[in-house]
Design a protein around this motif. Structure first.
Motif, PDB file in Angstrom:
ATOM      1  N   ALA A 148       0.980  -1.151  -0.168  1.00 23.79           N
ATOM      2  CA  ALA A 148       0.103  -0.061  -0.011  1.00 23.79           C
ATOM      3  C   ALA A 148       0.808   1.277  -0.083  1.00 23.79           C
ATOM      4  O   ALA A 148       0.510   2.320  -0.847  1.00 23.79           O
ATOM      5  N   ILE A 149       1.843   1.221   0.903  1.00 26.63           N
ATOM      6  CA  ILE A 149       3.041   2.349   0.960  1.00 26.63           C
ATOM      7  C   ILE A 149       3.422   2.661  -0.577  1.00 26.63           C
ATOM      8  O   ILE A 149       3.613   3.549  -1.003  1.00 26.63           O
ATOM      9  N   ALA A 150       4.027   1.489  -0.965  1.00 26.26           N
ATOM     10  CA  ALA A 150       4.635   1.663  -2.268  1.00 26.26           C
ATOM     11  C   ALA A 150       3.852   2.175  -3.349  1.00 26.26           C
ATOM     12  O   ALA A 150       4.439   3.096  -4.371  1.00 26.26           O
ATOM     13  N   ALA A 151       2.698   1.893  -3.423  1.00 27.76           N
ATOM     14  CA  ALA A 151       1.485   2.122  -4.360  1.00 27.76           C
ATOM     15  C   ALA A 151       1.155   3.505  -4.192  1.00 27.76           C
ATOM     16  O   ALA A 151       1.075   4.302  -5.190  1.00 27.76           O
ATOM     17  N   ALA A 152       1.143   3.875  -3.004  1.00 30.63           N
ATOM     18  CA  ALA A 152       0.638   5.169  -2.666  1.00 30.63           C
ATOM     19  C   ALA A 152       1.887   6.206  -2.790  1.00 30.63           C
ATOM     20  O   ALA A 152       1.496   7.434  -3.524  1.00 30.63           O
ATOM     21  N   GLN A 153       3.092   5.779  -3.052  1.00 33.58           N
ATOM     22  CA  GLN A 153       4.267   6.639  -3.401  1.00 33.58           C
ATOM     23  C   GLN A 153       4.453   6.647  -4.791  1.00 33.58           C
ATOM     24  O   GLN A 153       5.304   7.434  -5.175  1.00 33.58           O
ATOM     25  N   LEU A 154       3.751   5.824  -5.745  1.00 31.11           N
ATOM     26  CA  LEU A 154       4.323   5.628  -6.973  1.00 31.11           C
ATOM     27  C   LEU A 154       4.008   7.078  -7.860  1.00 31.11           C
ATOM     28  O   LEU A 154       4.967   7.458  -8.343  1.00 31.11           O
ATOM     29  N   PRO A 155       2.801   7.672  -7.679  1.00 26.73           N
ATOM     30  CA  PRO A 155       2.583   8.994  -8.131  1.00 26.73           C
ATOM     31  C   PRO A 155       3.531  10.112  -7.868  1.00 26.73           C
ATOM     32  O   PRO A 155       3.774  10.856  -8.638  1.00 26.73           O
ATOM     33  N   THR A 156       4.074   9.893  -6.630  1.00 28.24           N
ATOM     34  CA  THR A 156       5.104  11.044  -6.294  1.00 28.24           C
ATOM     35  C   THR A 156       6.480  10.897  -6.717  1.00 28.24           C
ATOM     36  O   THR A 156       7.226  11.632  -6.820  1.00 28.24           O
ATOM     37  N   GLY A 157       6.729   9.753  -7.552  1.00 26.45           N
ATOM     38  CA  GLY A 157       8.205   9.555  -8.044  1.00 26.45           C
ATOM     39  C   GLY A 157       8.958   8.893  -7.198  1.00 26.45           C
ATOM     40  O   GLY A 157      10.210   8.917  -7.574  1.00 26.45           O
ATOM     41  N   LYS A 158       8.533   8.667  -5.937  1.00 23.80           N
ATOM     42  CA  LYS A 158       9.630   8.286  -4.643  1.00 23.80           C
ATOM     43  C   LYS A 158       9.867   6.581  -5.106  1.00 23.80           C
ATOM     44  O   LYS A 158      10.938   6.114  -4.426  1.00 23.80           O
ATOM     45  N   VAL A 159       8.917   6.051  -5.765  1.00 23.71           N
ATOM     46  CA  VAL A 159       9.287   4.576  -6.035  1.00 23.71           C
ATOM     47  C   VAL A 159       9.705   4.354  -7.332  1.00 23.71           C
ATOM     48  O   VAL A 159       9.060   5.097  -8.211  1.00 23.71           O
ATOM     49  N   ARG A 160      10.667   3.586  -7.603  1.00 24.74           N
ATOM     50  CA  ARG A 160      11.320   3.134  -8.840  1.00 24.74           C
ATOM     51  C   ARG A 160      10.806   1.827  -9.353  1.00 24.74           C
ATOM     52  O   ARG A 160      11.251   0.758  -9.056  1.00 24.74           O
ATOM     53  N   GLY A 198      19.755  -2.483  -1.334  1.00 29.42           N
ATOM     54  CA  GLY A 198      19.247  -1.728  -0.538  1.00 29.42           C
ATOM     55  C   GLY A 198      17.675  -1.180  -1.579  1.00 29.42           C
ATOM     56  O   GLY A 198      17.550  -0.325  -1.488  1.00 29.42           O
ATOM     57  N   VAL A 199      17.512  -2.187  -2.331  1.00 29.49           N
ATOM     58  CA  VAL A 199      16.455  -2.096  -3.389  1.00 29.49           C
ATOM     59  C   VAL A 199      15.230  -2.785  -2.892  1.00 29.49           C
ATOM     60  O   VAL A 199      15.529  -3.967  -2.692  1.00 29.49           O
ATOM     61  N   SER A 200      14.168  -2.348  -2.965  1.00 31.33           N
ATOM     62  CA  SER A 200      12.844  -2.825  -2.412  1.00 31.33           C
ATOM     63  C   SER A 200      12.440  -3.779  -3.037  1.00 31.33           C
ATOM     64  O   SER A 200      12.000  -3.518  -4.366  1.00 31.33           O
ATOM     65  N   PRO A 201      12.367  -5.364  -3.138  1.00 32.85           N
ATOM     66  CA  PRO A 201      11.794  -6.283  -3.953  1.00 32.85           C
ATOM     67  C   PRO A 201      10.204  -5.746  -4.155  1.00 32.85           C
ATOM     68  O   PRO A 201       9.659  -6.109  -5.062  1.00 32.85           O
ATOM     69  N   ILE A 202       9.501  -5.092  -3.161  1.00 34.99           N
ATOM     70  CA  ILE A 202       7.998  -4.829  -3.225  1.00 34.99           C
ATOM     71  C   ILE A 202       8.009  -3.935  -4.480  1.00 34.99           C
ATOM     72  O   ILE A 202       7.173  -4.171  -5.248  1.00 34.99           O
ATOM     73  N   GLU A 203       9.148  -2.888  -4.109  1.00 30.91           N
ATOM     74  CA  GLU A 203       8.874  -1.897  -5.667  1.00 30.91           C
ATOM     75  C   GLU A 203       9.121  -2.623  -6.891  1.00 30.91           C
ATOM     76  O   GLU A 203       8.471  -2.255  -7.794  1.00 30.91           O
ATOM     77  N   HIS A 204      10.332  -3.439  -6.973  1.00 35.60           N
ATOM     78  CA  HIS A 204      10.990  -3.946  -8.221  1.00 35.60           C
ATOM     79  C   HIS A 204      10.030  -5.092  -8.734  1.00 35.60           C
ATOM     80  O   HIS A 204       9.751  -5.302  -9.912  1.00 35.60           O
TER      81      HIS A 204
END
Lengths: 252, 376
Positions: free
Chosen positions: B141-153, B251-257
């Protein structure tokens, strides 16, 4: 003159259209430790796959005790495979079976031994590789080095005439690697086993090899064949010299 | 070639085992216990055991096994085993086999724990599992919420691979199943409603059934088996080959990638596949109705539109969206929870399918209940 254990004639190895190695001609004599060496990506493991019949040559022939495995029928092929043992790079133990079951399976497939005798042979083989008492363990429950030793116990379960090792010392601590070298020498001395080892571990090469073959990635063919110490002292090419002396001179 | 033989002789407190012939795993060879049992009187006062191998022919591991049996016997009887008569190679191999002592403890747990202990362990394990699931849901949920902000790669290439695999790749199976479900609903409607002279209303049943329920439900179940299991197997394989550990240590989040592209991909495609399944199912139902009833296509569609509203179709699409979320969630969660070994990947894929389908059916019931409450 006795038939060589393995004979390779005019072998060309390819992946699709890409030629990996060409013009390979050599024979492996009975009871010798034969090392296939070369840099990373030179096709050592691919050559091993050709020798054990997992890959068909693009051109050329490989004879096992005078017989072409790929041209043999199923029964002959099985009989030839019975005389081989292979230690794969990552062990390739069957994860759903315990170590004892892994070692027992070839004995159940190829011999008429009863369950008790198989159990005893399995215990002996595990003891030979330093895993006495680990029979009930599953591969996932032991370390990588132990998995490799257990895989060796499986490979020698049937006292094979020819043993193939793919990078035997990779992933092993120095003591285990040295113990494995001891075992290779011992298997050759005691059972007269012909041993084919793919490796680039120099210490191991100088310790165990009777003869070594060098695969040159630049030339895409074999450029040296002989005793490793002789090849080191009289290298037939700069590449062989660099490889056997860990030298980087001449490299840009 | 003669078979391996062994004979036991006694002389001056010494037992001599005479070995002869060729010893091979291929053929039956003597057992040391049988040898001893056959000459009970000979070994009564023996203090040592020697081996005479002068007549020994070829040998293999079967001889070593026999000598191991002899060693076990000597240990039990406190007799010395003198290996000097053996070939040097045999002695060396036996020494090698004894170089590492036997592992002392067994792999098995010694005692079965009490019922209370097992209940407690089970409760703790369930709680840990709930905690893991909630943590995973929170991270997604956090990763998805941060996606539009560009914080998540996020890896968009993976996203498009999932989209492609769940669009053209999934169409054949979705078409087949949706068509057959539409046909089954229409058969049911025609057979039952014709008894009351209301066969015409089977178009209601097909439209209502496909749009509100079966389109989304069947697509969800198909995709849970196809894509959910695929996610779990893919991530599970990455787990056992330490690819996921490599992400973490970098240090790369598997959730994001890994998780986000998969979940967003299935989330986007499930509503579209549901709409497609609705259409195909209605076509299947219409084919049956037209062939069994005296109806035209216009009458079938007209009759269906009298009963079915846009909100029915939207409810189905909404369900598709929710089911997509659940399929992606179950597949990725189970994939990341994979244990060790190839069988663990199989178990992860299986449990992803079971969890996915269970969640889909549960969610369907909840949505239907809420829809009834809200009069949708």
């Amino acid at each position: 003159m006795t038939t060589p254990a393995i004979e390779v004639r005019n072998l060309i190895m390819q992946y699709g259209e890409l030629v990996i190695m060409r013009d390979l001609n050599f024979s492996i004599q009975r009871g010798e430790v034969f090392v296939i060496m070369g840099g990373s990506g030179s096709g050592k493991s691919t050559l091993l796959k050709h020798l054990i019949g997992l890959k068909a040559p693009a051109e050329g022939t490989i004879l096992f005790d005078g017989e072409d495995i790929l041209a043999s029928d199923e029964l002959q092929r099985k009989a030839v495979l019975r005389r081989m043992g292979v230690l794969y790079q990552n062990g390739a133990l069957w994860s759903g079976l315990t170590l004892a079951e892994n070692v027992a399976l070839p004995l159940q497939e190829f011999t008429t031994l009863d369950a008790r005798a198989i159990e005893e042979v399995v215990a002996l083989k595990l003891a030979l590789v330093g895993l006495r008492g680990f029979g009930e363990f599953y591969p996932a429950a032991i370390s990588g080095g132990m998995r490799k030793r257990a895989a060796l116990a499986r490979a020698i379960a049937l006292d094979p005439e020819v043993l193939f090792f793919d990078e035997p010392s990779s992933g092993l601590d120095p003591i285990s690697a040295s113990r494995l070298d001891d075992l290779i020498v011992e298997l050759k001395a005691s059972f007269g086993t012909t041993i084919v080892v793919v490796t680039h571990d120099l210490e191991s090469i100088f310790r165990i090899a009777d003869r070594a073959l060098f695969l040159d990635i630049t030339e895409k063919t074999m450029t040296a064949l002989g005793h490793p110490a002789e090849l080191r002292d009289h290298p037939p090419s700069d590449e062989v010299h660099r490889f056997l002396t860990r030298s980087s001179e001449g490299l840009s | 070639m003669t078979s391996g033989l062994a004979e036991l002789r006694a002389a001056d407190g010494t037992l001599v085992t005479v070995l002869s012939g060729d010893w091979s795993l291929e053929r039956e060879t003597p057992r040391f216990e049988a040898l001893v049992a056959g000459s009970e009187s000979a070994h009564g006062k023996a203090v040592s055991l020697t081996v005479d191998a002068t007549q020994l022919g070829a040998w293999d591991s079967s001889l070593l096994v026999f000598l191991e049996q002899a060693q076990v016997y000597c240990d039990a009887q406190q007799i010395d085993l003198d290996p000097s008569g053996l070939p040097e190679q045999v002695t060396r191999l036996l020494a090698l086999s004894r170089a590492v002592p036997e592992r002392a403890t067994s792999v098995n747990t010694p005692d079965r724990p009490s019922a209370i202990t097992r209940f407690g362990a089970s409760a703790l394990s369930t709680w840990a599992s709930i905690e893991q699931t909630l943590t995973f849901a929170g991270q997604v949920a956090i990763a998805a919420a941060q996606l539009p902000t560009g914080k998540v790669r996020m890896r968009w290439r993976d996203f498009w691979v999932v989209v492609q695999s769940n669009s053209s790749g999934a169409l054949p199976i979705v078409t087949l199943i949706a068509l057959l479900v539409g046909v089954i609903i229409a058969f049911l409607g025609v057979v039952v409603l014709e008894r009351f002279g209301a066969g015409y209303y089977s178009s209601y049943l097909v439209g209502f059934g496909m749009l509100r329920e079966m389109g989304a439900l069947m697509t969800g179940i198909i995709m849970a088996g196809r894509t959910g299991a695929g996610f779990a197997a893919e991530l599970g394989s990455m787990k056992i080959t330490e690819e996921i550990d490599a992400f973490v240590t970098l240090g790369v989040s598997p959730i994001e990638h890994l998780v986000l592209p998969r979940m967003l991909g299935i989330l986007l495609m499930m509503p579209l596949l549901t709409l497609y399944a609705d259409f195909v199912g209605i076509m299947g139902g219409m084919m049956v109705a037209l062939s069994l009833l005296d109806l035209s296509a216009t009458q079938f569609v007209g009759g269906m539109l009298m009963a079915v509203t846009l909100s029915d179709a939207l409810l189905g699409v909404f369900k598709g969206f929710v089911f997509g979320l659940l399929i992606g969630f179950a597949g990725c969660l189970k994939g990341l929870q994979t244990g060790n070994g190839a069988s663990a990947v199989g178990r992860a894929a299986t449990s992803a399918v079971v969890l996915g389908i269970t969640l889909i059916i549960l969610a369907n019931a909840v949505i239907d209940w809420l829809a009834a409450l809200l009069d949708i």
